[in-house]
Structures are given as structure tokens and as C-alpha cells.
Design a protein around this motif. Structure first.
Motif, PDB file in Angstrom:
ATOM      1  N   THR B  92       1.020  -1.139  -0.141  1.00 28.62           N
ATOM      2  CA  THR B  92      -0.036  -0.251   0.049  1.00 28.62           C
ATOM      3  C   THR B  92       1.599   1.278   0.054  1.00 28.62           C
ATOM      4  O   THR B  92       0.562   2.460   0.481  1.00 28.62           O
ATOM      5  CB  THR B  92      -1.011   0.186   1.307  1.00 28.62           C
ATOM      6  OG1 THR B  92       0.020  -0.184   1.685  1.00 28.62           O
ATOM      7  CG2 THR B  92      -1.819  -1.324   1.281  1.00 28.62           C
ATOM      8  N   ASN B  94       2.366   3.648   1.356  1.00 32.66           N
ATOM      9  CA  ASN B  94       2.919   3.840   2.542  1.00 32.66           C
ATOM     10  C   ASN B  94       3.619   4.989   3.083  1.00 32.66           C
ATOM     11  O   ASN B  94       4.807   5.041   3.261  1.00 32.66           O
ATOM     12  CB  ASN B  94       3.540   2.630   3.256  1.00 32.66           C
ATOM     13  CG  ASN B  94       2.640   1.561   4.622  1.00 32.66           C
ATOM     14  OD1 ASN B  94       1.356   2.440   5.029  1.00 32.66           O
ATOM     15  ND2 ASN B  94       3.508   0.984   4.768  1.00 32.66           N
ATOM     16  N   LEU B  96       3.999   9.281   3.550  1.00 26.50           N
ATOM     17  CA  LEU B  96       3.418  10.466   4.177  1.00 26.50           C
ATOM     18  C   LEU B  96       2.869  11.138   3.194  1.00 26.50           C
ATOM     19  O   LEU B  96       2.966  11.980   2.340  1.00 26.50           O
ATOM     20  CB  LEU B  96       3.995  10.450   4.924  1.00 26.50           C
ATOM     21  CG  LEU B  96       5.050   9.927   5.675  1.00 26.50           C
ATOM     22  CD1 LEU B  96       5.609  10.639   6.825  1.00 26.50           C
ATOM     23  CD2 LEU B  96       3.997   8.572   6.364  1.00 26.50           C
ATOM     24  N   ARG B  98       1.036  14.216   3.537  1.00 29.52           N
ATOM     25  CA  ARG B  98       1.069  15.399   3.180  1.00 29.52           C
ATOM     26  C   ARG B  98       2.983  16.241   3.126  1.00 29.52           C
ATOM     27  O   ARG B  98       2.933  17.400   3.000  1.00 29.52           O
ATOM     28  CB  ARG B  98       0.599  16.375   5.162  1.00 29.52           C
ATOM     29  CG  ARG B  98      -0.695  16.112   5.418  1.00 29.52           C
ATOM     30  CD  ARG B  98      -0.687  16.986   6.636  1.00 29.52           C
ATOM     31  NE  ARG B  98      -0.592  16.184   7.524  1.00 29.52           N
ATOM     32  CZ  ARG B  98      -0.197  15.528   8.373  1.00 29.52           C
ATOM     33  NH1 ARG B  98      -1.820  15.429   8.335  1.00 29.52           N
ATOM     34  NH2 ARG B  98      -0.169  14.859  10.099  1.00 29.52           N
ATOM     35  N   MET B  99       3.057  14.904   2.445  1.00 24.97           N
ATOM     36  CA  MET B  99       4.612  15.751   2.079  1.00 24.97           C
ATOM     37  C   MET B  99       4.550  15.577   1.024  1.00 24.97           C
ATOM     38  O   MET B  99       4.343  14.745  -0.173  1.00 24.97           O
ATOM     39  CB  MET B  99       5.561  14.460   2.771  1.00 24.97           C
ATOM     40  CG  MET B  99       6.175  15.335   4.295  1.00 24.97           C
ATOM     41  SD  MET B  99       7.450  13.829   4.991  1.00 24.97           S
ATOM     42  CE  MET B  99       7.446  14.339   6.711  1.00 24.97           C
ATOM     43  N   LEU B 107      12.915  10.540   4.417  1.00 26.99           N
ATOM     44  CA  LEU B 107      12.461  10.530   5.664  1.00 26.99           C
ATOM     45  C   LEU B 107      13.873   9.700   6.215  1.00 26.99           C
ATOM     46  O   LEU B 107      14.093   9.914   7.217  1.00 26.99           O
ATOM     47  CB  LEU B 107      11.902   9.896   5.911  1.00 26.99           C
ATOM     48  CG  LEU B 107      10.326  10.579   6.366  1.00 26.99           C
ATOM     49  CD1 LEU B 107       8.977   9.886   5.924  1.00 26.99           C
ATOM     50  CD2 LEU B 107      10.549  11.840   7.624  1.00 26.99           C
ATOM     51  N   PRO B 108      14.199   8.353   5.309  1.00 27.07           N
ATOM     52  CA  PRO B 108      14.936   8.183   6.180  1.00 27.07           C
ATOM     53  C   PRO B 108      16.708   8.596   6.832  1.00 27.07           C
ATOM     54  O   PRO B 108      17.390   7.806   7.126  1.00 27.07           O
ATOM     55  CB  PRO B 108      15.558   6.673   5.202  1.00 27.07           C
ATOM     56  CG  PRO B 108      14.058   6.337   3.882  1.00 27.07           C
ATOM     57  CD  PRO B 108      13.798   8.340   4.262  1.00 27.07           C
ATOM     58  N   ILE B 110      16.766  11.543   7.088  1.00 24.06           N
ATOM     59  CA  ILE B 110      16.712  12.144   8.816  1.00 24.06           C
ATOM     60  C   ILE B 110      16.740  11.514   9.698  1.00 24.06           C
ATOM     61  O   ILE B 110      17.802  12.527  10.448  1.00 24.06           O
ATOM     62  CB  ILE B 110      14.979  12.831   8.153  1.00 24.06           C
ATOM     63  CG1 ILE B 110      15.372  14.067   6.874  1.00 24.06           C
ATOM     64  CG2 ILE B 110      15.019  13.681   9.584  1.00 24.06           C
ATOM     65  CD1 ILE B 110      13.858  14.417   7.396  1.00 24.06           C
ATOM     66  N   ARG B 155      12.844   5.901  -2.413  1.00 23.98           N
ATOM     67  CA  ARG B 155      12.762   6.288  -0.283  1.00 23.98           C
ATOM     68  C   ARG B 155      13.894   4.197   0.095  1.00 23.98           C
ATOM     69  O   ARG B 155      14.364   4.526   0.840  1.00 23.98           O
ATOM     70  CB  ARG B 155      11.447   6.043   0.427  1.00 23.98           C
ATOM     71  CG  ARG B 155      11.860   6.103   1.494  1.00 23.98           C
ATOM     72  CD  ARG B 155       9.848   6.173   2.206  1.00 23.98           C
ATOM     73  NE  ARG B 155       9.188   5.131   1.823  1.00 23.98           N
ATOM     74  CZ  ARG B 155       7.906   5.484   2.379  1.00 23.98           C
ATOM     75  NH1 ARG B 155       6.801   5.550   2.940  1.00 23.98           N
ATOM     76  NH2 ARG B 155       7.493   4.198   2.674  1.00 23.98           N
TER      77      ARG B 155
END
Ligand SMILES: Nc1ncnc2c1ncn2[C@@H]1O[C@H](COP(=O)(O)OP(=O)(O)OP(=O)(O)O)[C@@H](O)[C@H]1O
Ligand SMILES: [Mg+2]
Lengths: 409, 226
Positions: B92, B94, B96, B98-99, B107-108, B110, B155
Motif C-alpha cells: 500500500t 505507505n 506520508l 502531507r509530504m 525521511l530515512p 533524516i 525511499r
């Protein structure tokens, strides 16, 4: 031990607040009200302090005021009324006895009209007093001189004009030596005082000063009038000794026996200051209560919205953990979100809190005081609330099991 | 050897009932392998992937990763391993919501504490490698399913992990789009990545070098097809 993505957390926090604008606004209402209350009252009191300070500065705290009535009533009025009057004679006897006193000055006021040439000023404060009055009141002679001892002893018709009357009479530079009429009686002007301004809501320039014995000669109901006696101490350190001395001298003069209560009152500035302090202490207490209460309500609201947010974003938490977020990363993210939420409320609250006293100061003469302390307090409070009420939801988020969170619908 | 499972067992407790996710699984996967995992629903495919990806811990048995026993790591260590060694791709997506795509891919890194400029450079090149240079500032709801999954792949690879774990990555996509995604996985394998791919479709599984079939939490068969 670095906390990853603090900057990113701020961005996430702001964007998630934007998405739920209405809900966020309702949530922070409590914070807004709480902070606004605290700020408003702190700055009101700061303004009041400033005003009071100015007033008190105009009157010496090294002066005792002996009168029939106290400034702050603690008993029944008829008990005070029954007391014998204070007379000019008592002032003279005190002056002889008191060793800690520098000046002893009797004073009594009446209202009347003062005319000069074709100008008449009504409702003037006519102060009957003695030559040393000027030292007690820190007044300054602008022209001529103040009253003399002889003028009192002889009950002369001499008058010193306040600045307001001098002004009302056209600022006539040659007025000293001229004749004015007080309540129709002729008085010779011997001097004019410099401008004194207001104190305790009293206009102090709309006054004239005449020998107290002259005033009493003509005063209505003169046998029923009680004078006030102002006693200025040699130094402020000895004010306590002076008070003791005044009390015992008064008791001797009045012939009071050991068991009898004082039939006079000793008033002083510090009593008013004490009363002011105790009154404002109550306001402070009320403020702390109201502020704390609304902050509590606000804090519970913040906790609630954060719990909802944590549940709604369970899957997001799972994803972040799958990507390597540690517990403390998630914890800081949600704490930052609570902080942003509360700070927004705090900033609005601080602005509202200053707006009210500012508007009042524009509309009235009440001074406006911007208090940095108040801002600091407001900021600290909101930060505290955010951390206190945000911690539980944030910890709950941080503890979520990634497997469970990833499957959450 | 990158991965070694020894009598790996995962038991879920539902009230008093024991449910076996994995049962005495013995398995080794070398670095650079391309493995498909198949099996009927409930056979333990996702469970195995979660264990391998440090999202979950074994009930008993051992998991040796890169020669190190990682069977009972602390929360903190698990997060560390997830961040450094695993790239997840989910059915699915996954992402985020709103980004932007770029934000998601970042992300990873960060959580790894990588500097912002380095992070952005890596994220951009990862997106470029899946052909999404022109979609970097789009949010997931502005992207098609295939594009979303490509963002997810970017990602997964942005931090150069030791293995890429994909749990039915084509499950939510149509045939053609699924093909595209598998093509990307193939090329990642060609570039030397270790890939473990859970799938229901035989044709998808055939892209791998090796197919492991699970049934009731056990390895039913393990065949090399290339
Ligand atoms: N959190 C859990 N709690 C209880 N039982 C679980 C949990 N996760 C998985 N199971 C059970 O473990 C078994 C294996 O589940 P798993 O999700 O690994 O299967 P799967 O092969 O991935 O199936 P699917 O093809 O449907 O995704 C199933 O019987 C499932 O019901
Ligand atoms: Mg599954």
C-alpha cells in the motif's frame, strides 16, 4: 544522541495544524484565554504600580498625620465621631514636646470663592495652616514668600496663592502685595506657589493658603471643626520612635488613663502602601487562579487533540519507525507539535493580553506598562503546559509497535 | 552470507491461543541474491519479511545478520538496523500524505542524521533513478499508483541499504504498472542489490533467481531457478 529531524518536525507540526485549523483553534482557546488573563492583569498591575509610585512620591513617608479619624476605618463611625476634636492648641503643645519631630503643622481646609479685580474663582480649596506647611508638602515658592509665624499669631489676612489661581487671575506678575477677596473678605497676597500638579486625584494648584487661626476665626461651625496635624520626623529611620513619642505625648495632652484607648488616630503613608500591597496581592492571587484554571482547561484540550492526532496518525508512526525513527524521534515530533500548538495560543494570548490594557490606557489616563516579565511568564506557562500535557500523547505515540501501526487502517 | 535463520519461530498470542507465524524455519540468503517468497495467504510471508527487516523479533531460534546474532536487539538497535540496512517497499505504498515525494524520500536520511544538503542531493538522485525527476514536488495524492510505488522504491534505496524487502509491491497495481515496478527491481538487482520479494503471482516470482515457498509457517520448498 542527536534528535533527528527537529526542523522537519516543526514543518510537519505546522502543516498538520493548518490542515485542522478549526479544531486547533478551538483547542488553543483555553491557552489563549489563560495567557491573555495573566498578561492583562500583570500589565494592569504594572501600570497601577507606576501610577501609585508617582502619587506616593509626592508625599513624604517620613510624615505622620494626626487626626480625629483614621484613613483606613476599622471601627464604627460613631466611635470615631465621639472623639474630641484636635485643635491648633494641641499642635503648639506637640511642637514643644516632641524631640524626634522637625516640623509640626496644623491644617484645615474649606471651600470658598476667591476674587481678584473682576475675576472670581469658585470652589477653591482654602487651606488654613502655618509657616512650616511648605516644608512638609515639598512645595516651592514662585513669587513672594510663604506665610509667617506672626501672621498666624496675629490672625492676619494674608494669603499665598496656588499656581492655578495665579493663572486664573491672568498671571499678573505684580499680584504680590495686591488685595484679593476670599468669601468676600479682603486678603493681602504675600506669595505665589509653583505648580504642584495632582496627587491622589486631588488638584493641588486650585488652592490658597491662609493662617490657620485666621481661617478658624471665620470658619462655619468652628467649634465643631477638627484640624489635622502633620508631624515631619527628623529622619525616616526614626519614624518608629517619632510615632511612639507622638502617641505618648497625645495621651498626656488628652489626660488618658492607662486602660483608656487612644482617642485620636495616627495616619501615615505606609498604611496606604500596605493596604495597596494587600489589595494587589489579592488581584495577583485571583490572576494566578484564573490563569491557571484556563491553562489547565487549555492543557486538557491540547492533550485531547494530541491523543486524537496520535491515533489518526498511527500508520504514519508505523511508517516512520519502519524507516528508522527511534522512540525519542517520534516523542520529540509530537512534543514539538504540542509546543507549536501552545505557542500559537500563547502568542495570540500575549497580544490580546496587552491589547486590553493598551485600549484602556488610550481611553483613560491610566498608564500602560509593557511588561517583559509578563511576556516571559506567558511564554514559560505555555511551554510548561505543552510539555506537561503533550508528554503523555507523545509517549503513547513513541511506544507504538511498528507492525501493529503499519497495519492500522 | 547476509541472512541466516536457524529454527526461526514466531508465535503470536491471541488470548490463550498460539498462532504460528513461522515454525522452525532454516534459511540462508547470500549478498546480492534475488529471492521470491510465495505461499498461500496466512503462510507467514509477511511475518518472515518483518523479522528479516527488524520490525519484529523471533519468539525462538536465531537470526544471524551479516555474521552477527541479531535475535534479541533492543528497540534502539532495531531502529538503527531498520534505518541502515533495510529498504522497505509495501503493497500500500505507505507514503506520508502531507509530504512531497522529495520529503518522503528524504525521511530515512533524516533519521540517520544526514545533513540537509547531502540529504536533498541523495533524495533527488534516488527519485531520478526511478524516473520521477519531474514529480519531486508532488504530494502522493497527486501521483498515480505506479508513481507512488516508484517514490516508495526511491525511499527504499536512498540510504543504500544491505537489502530491499518488498511485500507484494505489485498487489495494488494493474498488470502493466506492476511490470514496470518489477523491471525497476530487476535493474536494482543487476546493480548488485539483495532483493527479497513477496508475491502471489508466479510470473512475478519468476523474475528472481530463487523461489522459497511457505506453508503454515514452514518452508515447503526452496528452489533455484537460475
Ligand atoms: N499481529 C498478529 N497477531 C496475531 N496473528 C498474526 C499477527 N500477524 C500475523 N498473524 C498470523 O500469522 C500467520 C501468518 O501471517 P502473515 O501475515 O505472515 O501471512 P502472509 O503469508 O503474509 O499472508 P498474506 O498473503 O495474506 O499477506 C497468519 O495466520 C496470521 O493470521
Ligand atoms: Mg502478507
Amino acid at each position: 544522541m542527536r534528535y533527528a529531524g527537529v526542523r522537519e518536525s516543526f514543518r510537519t507540526a505546522i502543516s498538520s495544524l493548518r490542515v485542522r485549523r478549526t479544531r486547533a483553534f478551538l483547542t488553543i482557546l483555553g491557552i489563549v484565554i489563560g495567557v491573555a488573563t495573566v498578561i492583562a492583569i500583570v500589565s494592569f498591575i504594572a501600570g497601577l504600580d507606576r501610577a501609585v509610585e508617582k502619587e506616593f512620591a509626592s508625599i513624604g513617608s517620613d510624615v505622620l498625620y494626626i487626626g480625629k479619624y483614621p484613613w483606613i476605618w476599622t471601627g464604627k463611625w460613631y466611635d470615631y465621631r465621639r472623639r474630641p476634636n484636635i485643635t491648633v492648641d494641641i499642635a503648639d503643645r506637640l511642637r514643644e514636646r516632641l524631640t524626634y519631630a522637625e516640623y509640626v503643622v496644623p491644617e484645615i481646609t474649606e471651600n470658598g470663592s476667591v476674587s481678584y479685580r473682576s475675576t472670581t474663582v469658585e470652589d477653591v480649596n482654602i487651606v488654613g495652616t502655618s509657616q512650616d506647611y511648605i516644608y512638609i508638602e515639598n512645595a516651592e515658592v514662585k513669587m513672594g514668600r510663604f506665610l509667617s509665624e506672626i501672621e498666624n499669631a496675629r490672625k492676619r489676612h494674608s494669603v499665598v496663592l496656588g499656581w492655578g489661581l495665579f493663572d486664573a487671575f491672568g498671571s499678573d506678575q505684580g499680584i504680590v502685595g495686591k488685595r484679593v477677596y476670599i468669601n468676600g473678605r479682603p486678603f493681602k497676597v504675600v506669595g505665589v506657589l509653583a505648580r504642584r500638579g495632582r496627587a491622589f486625584g486631588r488638584e493641588r494648584d486650585n488652592m490658597v493658603y491662609i493662617p490657620i487661626k485666621t481661617l478658624l476665626k471665620y470658619a462655619k461651625h468652628r467649634q465643631r471643626r477638627s484640624v489635622n496635624i502633620c508631624v515631619k520626623g527628623r529622619s525616616i529611620e526614626e519614624i518608629g520612635l517619632l510615632r511612639e513619642e507622638v502617641i505618648s505625648a497625645m495621651r498626656v495632652i488628652r489626660g488618658l488613663k492607662g486602660y483608656e484607648e487612644n482617642d485620636f488616630s495616627i495616619n501615615e503613608m505606609s498604611q496606604l502602601l500596605d493596604m495597596y500591597a494587600s489589595q494587589t496581592k489579592n488581584i495577583y492571587l485571583a490572576m494566578v487562579l484564573i490563569g491557571a484554571l484556563s491553562l489547565l482547561v487549555g492543557g486538557v484540550g491540547v492533550m485531547n487533540i494530541m491523543l486524537v492526532s496520535v491515533t489518526e496518525r498511527t500508520r504514519e508512526i508505523g511508517v516512520r519507525k519502519a524507516l528508522g525513527a527511534r522512540r525519542r524521534d517520534i516523542l520529540t515530533q509530537f512534543l514539538i507539535e504540542a509546543l507549536v500548538l501552545c505557542w500559537v495560543g500563547g502568542v495570540i494570548g500575549i497580544m490580546l493580553g496587552f491589547l486590553l490594557p493598551f485600549l484602556v490606557s488610550v481611553a483613560t489616563e491610566f498608564p500602560f506598562a509593557f511588561s517583559v516579565k509578563a511576556v516571559a511568564v506567558g511564554f514559560l506557562f505555555t511551554t510548561g503546559v505543552a510539555i506537561f500535557f503533550g508528554m503523555y500523547p507523545a509517549a503513547k505515540a513513541a511506544k507504538k509497535d511498528p507492525i501493529y501501526a503499519l497495519r492500522y487502517e | 552470507m547476509l541472512i541466516h535463520l536457524e529454527r526461526a519461530t514466531k508465535i503470536y498470542l491471541l488470548g490463550n491461543e498460539k498462532i504460528y507465524g513461522l515454525r522452525d524455519v532454516n534459511l540462508s540468503i547470500e549478498k546480492g541474491e534475488y529471492v521470491s517468497v510465495m505461499g498461500p495467504s496466512g503462510s507467514g510471508k509477511s511475518t518472515m519479511l518483518n523479522i528479516l527487516g527488524f520490525l519484529d523479533k523471533l519468539t525462538s531460534g536465531r537470526y544471524i545478520f551479516n555474521g552477527e546474532d541479531v535475535s534479541s536487539l533492543s528497540e534502539e538497535k532495531l531502529a538503527f538496523y531498520r534505518n541502515r540496512t533495510v529498504g522497505f517497499i509495501f503493497q500500500t505504498f505507505n507514503l506520508l500524505p502531507r509530504m512531497t515525494a522529495l520529503g518522503n524520500v528524504e525521511l530515512p536520511l533524516i533519521y540517520r542524521g544526514v545533513r540537509r544538503d547531502v540529504r536533498l542531493r541523495s533524495a533527488r538522485s534516488a527519485l531520478a533513478s526511478v524516473g520521477l525527476s519531474k514529480r519531486m514536488y508532488h504530494r502522493p495524492n497527486e501521483l498515480s499508483g505506479g508513481e507512488r510505488q516508484r517514490v516508495a522504491i526511491a525511499r527504499a534505496i536512498v540510504g543504500s541499504p544491505s537489502m530491499i524487502l518488498a511485500d507484494e509491491p505489485t498487489g495494488n497495481l494493474d498488470q502493466a504498472t506492476g511490470e514496470e515496478i518489477i523491471q525497476i527491481l530487476d535493474s536494482l538487482h543487476d546493480a548488485g542489490n539483495t532483493i527479497i520479494l513477496v508475491t502471489h503471482e508466479e510470473s512475478v516470482a519468476r523474475h528472481a533467481d530463487r523461489i522459497i515457498r511457505l506453508r503454515d509457517g514452514r518452508v515447503e520448498s526452496d528452489e533455484r531457478i537460475r
